[in-house]
Design a protein around this motif. Structure first.
Motif, mmCIF file in Angstrom:
data_model
loop_
_atom_site.group_PDB
_atom_site.id
_atom_site.type_symbol
_atom_site.label_atom_id
_atom_site.label_comp_id
_atom_site.label_asym_id
_atom_site.label_seq_id
_atom_site.Cartn_x
_atom_site.Cartn_y
_atom_site.Cartn_z
ATOM 1 N N ALA A 266 -6.035 -14.622 5.839
ATOM 2 C CA ALA A 266 -4.828 -14.062 5.110
ATOM 3 C C ALA A 266 -5.185 -12.574 5.040
ATOM 4 C CB ALA A 266 -4.711 -14.663 3.917
ATOM 5 N N GLN A 267 -4.079 -11.904 5.268
ATOM 6 C CA GLN A 267 -4.064 -10.268 5.281
ATOM 7 C C GLN A 267 -2.816 -9.742 4.506
ATOM 8 O OE1 GLN A 267 -3.239 -7.115 8.719
ATOM 9 N NE2 GLN A 267 -5.169 -8.399 9.241
ATOM 10 N N PHE A 268 -3.275 -8.742 3.705
ATOM 11 C CA PHE A 268 -2.199 -7.972 3.010
ATOM 12 C C PHE A 268 -1.597 -6.784 3.545
ATOM 13 C CE2 PHE A 268 -1.174 -4.837 -0.181
ATOM 14 C CZ PHE A 268 -0.115 -5.457 -0.892
ATOM 15 N N ARG A 269 -0.445 -6.430 3.758
ATOM 16 C CA ARG A 269 -0.242 -5.044 3.922
ATOM 17 C C ARG A 269 0.926 -4.582 3.264
ATOM 18 N NH1 ARG A 269 -0.268 -3.915 10.681
ATOM 19 N NH2 ARG A 269 -2.278 -5.161 10.903
ATOM 20 N N ARG A 270 1.097 -3.186 2.958
ATOM 21 C CA ARG A 270 2.140 -2.582 2.486
ATOM 22 C C ARG A 270 2.717 -1.320 2.971
ATOM 23 N NH1 ARG A 270 2.755 -0.493 -3.967
ATOM 24 N NH2 ARG A 270 4.967 -0.706 -4.248
ATOM 25 N N THR A 271 3.901 -1.098 3.303
ATOM 26 C CA THR A 271 4.570 0.088 3.640
ATOM 27 C C THR A 271 5.672 0.744 2.758
ATOM 28 O OG1 THR A 271 4.108 -0.358 6.032
ATOM 29 C CG2 THR A 271 5.746 1.510 5.532
ATOM 30 N N ASN A 272 5.408 1.656 2.043
ATOM 31 C CA ASN A 272 6.240 2.302 1.014
ATOM 32 C C ASN A 272 6.608 3.657 1.218
ATOM 33 O OD1 ASN A 272 8.005 2.547 -1.284
ATOM 34 N ND2 ASN A 272 6.054 2.447 -2.646
ATOM 35 N N VAL B 165 -12.150 -10.005 13.007
ATOM 36 C CA VAL B 165 -11.746 -8.847 13.512
ATOM 37 C C VAL B 165 -11.647 -8.102 12.133
ATOM 38 C CG1 VAL B 165 -10.372 -7.015 14.606
ATOM 39 C CG2 VAL B 165 -10.905 -9.533 15.649
ATOM 40 N N LYS B 166 -12.237 -6.957 12.020
ATOM 41 C CA LYS B 166 -11.964 -5.850 10.670
ATOM 42 C C LYS B 166 -10.590 -5.585 10.653
ATOM 43 C CE LYS B 166 -13.733 -1.564 8.384
ATOM 44 N NZ LYS B 166 -12.276 -1.393 7.881
ATOM 45 N N PHE B 167 -9.994 -5.905 9.203
ATOM 46 C CA PHE B 167 -8.785 -5.509 8.923
ATOM 47 C C PHE B 167 -8.568 -4.113 8.658
ATOM 48 C CE2 PHE B 167 -7.938 -9.985 6.793
ATOM 49 C CZ PHE B 167 -7.972 -10.518 8.019
#
Length: 376
Positions: free
Chosen positions: A188-194, A362-364
């Motif tokens: 599970a991976q978190f991302r945000r673009t703001n 793999v490194k996030f």
């Protein structure tokens, strides 16, 4: 008959016998060892139990100091996590970072703010009633994702708040058993673009290497324009896909298994209600934050979609994107559909992508700092 390893549980195999061993880690049994629960003589409940003694809820929780990382579970055998329950007091949901490591991997396969992992990224309680994730009163986070491992599993929790310590209550239920060769590892991976740059797409997931299947999405969506915001298409670029994807959606609300702007008033004439919250087995929009006319000026939404009956399988690579798309001059077309034009949006979007894949991990991309993560 093949020996049953106790994994893949459902109503149809509950009667089957297995030599899998049930274990549970909590503040009352931090190692999960058999016959070692409830033995604490010190803990957060020691004062309340001072007249009762050992065995009477001495250690129901742990404290995590400011800017400290603690290990919630360190399991050194093969098996699978089958259920997690956790609740907290203190820091905001996004100041607590959940990480999971499988089989001696250097990098985590899970790195997600606590609230977002459990579909509560907007900092307020929202009831979630789905198959793999449920959130119950007053702030009880639960997940039922099966998380197999062959050698060991380690789960940590970081408190990024520089001023508040966290009080964490938790229970991690798992089984010690043999894991089949065809079982992949939970990610599970978190991302945000703001904000999302004008005419650019939002990327939920990229850089995946290995074989696996995509199993779910959670998104928070802060709207920065007037009008409807959910015309964008989700796209799954599988394996050798280049400019165009194998799977292309038809609209944001369609992907989350809704329709017509999530607006009952659109579908039922005379009904003034709009943006209807819902939570179902495989999809939902449990979080709707409406403007209050003073300090809360924007609309925000939290949505989930689980690909349990329909996992998106890939052999070596996967990329997932979502368009942020609305309408220009929304509501001023006068019935003439030729007046319609899409508006690329510059919204505040964050996400958690859930998938299974083979190792190595793999490194996030590095998590943003806590100020950038904050919902405000």
């Amino acid at each position: 008959m093949t020996k049953f390893n106790g994994l893949g549980m459902h109503l149809g195999n509950l009667s089957r016998l297995s030599s899998a061993k049930s274990r549970s880690i909590s503040a009352e049994n931090k190692t999960g060892a058999p016959g070692k629960g409830g033995m604490a003589t010190e803990g957060t409940g020691a004062v309340a139990a001072r007249d009762l003694g050992q065995g009477w809820k001495i250690s129901p929780s742990i404290e995590v100091d400011c800017e400290e990382t603690v290990t919630l579970a360190d399991i050194n055998t093969g098996g699978a996590i089958q259920q997690i329950w956790i609740t907290k007091m203190g820091p905001k949901n996004r100041d607590l970072i959940l990480r999971m490591y499988w089989d001696d991997q250097e990098y985590p396969s899970v790195e997600v703010p606590l609230g977002d992992f459990f579909c509560c990224g907007l900092e307020q309680y929202a009831h979630v009633n789905s198959i793999p994730v449920s959130v119950n009163p007053g702030l009880a986070f639960n997940c039922f994702w099966e998380m197999p491992f062959r050698k060991n599993a380690r789960i940590t929790l970081e408190n990024r708040d520089p001023l508040q310590k966290a009080v964490i209550y938790y229970q991690i239920n798992y089984t010690e058993t043999e894991v089949g060769d065809d079982c992949a590892y939970f990610h599970a991976q978190f991302r945000r673009t703001n904000p999302v740059p004008y005419k650019e797409v939002y990327t939920l997931l990229d850089g995946v290497e290995g074989q696996g299947q995509y199993i779910g999405t959670y998104m928070t969506w802060g709207v920065n324009n007037s009008g409807w915001w959910g015309e964008g298409e989700i796209k799954f670029f599988i394996d050798e896909d280049d400019e165009f994807p194998t799977i292309c959606g038809t609209g944001t609300e369609d992907y989350f298994l809704g329709s017509y702007n999530f607006d009952i008033g659109t579908a039922v004439p005379g009904n003034p209600k709009s943006y209807t919250e819902y939570t179902t087995a495989y999809a939902g929009m449990p979080e709707v934050q409406r403007p209050d006319g003073t300090y809360r000026s924007q609309q925000r939404f939290g949505l989930y979609r689980w690909h349990i009956p329909d996992p998106v399988r890939f052999e070596n690579k996967l990329k997932v994107t979502m368009q942020a798309l609305g309408w220009r001059d929304f509501g001023n077309w006068g019935g003439d559909t030729n007046m319609r034009r899409y508006l690329p949006l510059q919204d505040d979007i964050s996400s958690v992508a859930f998938w299974y894949q083979t190792l190595p991990a793999v490194k996030f991309p590095d998590l943003p700092d806590r100020d950038y993560m904050e919902v405000n």
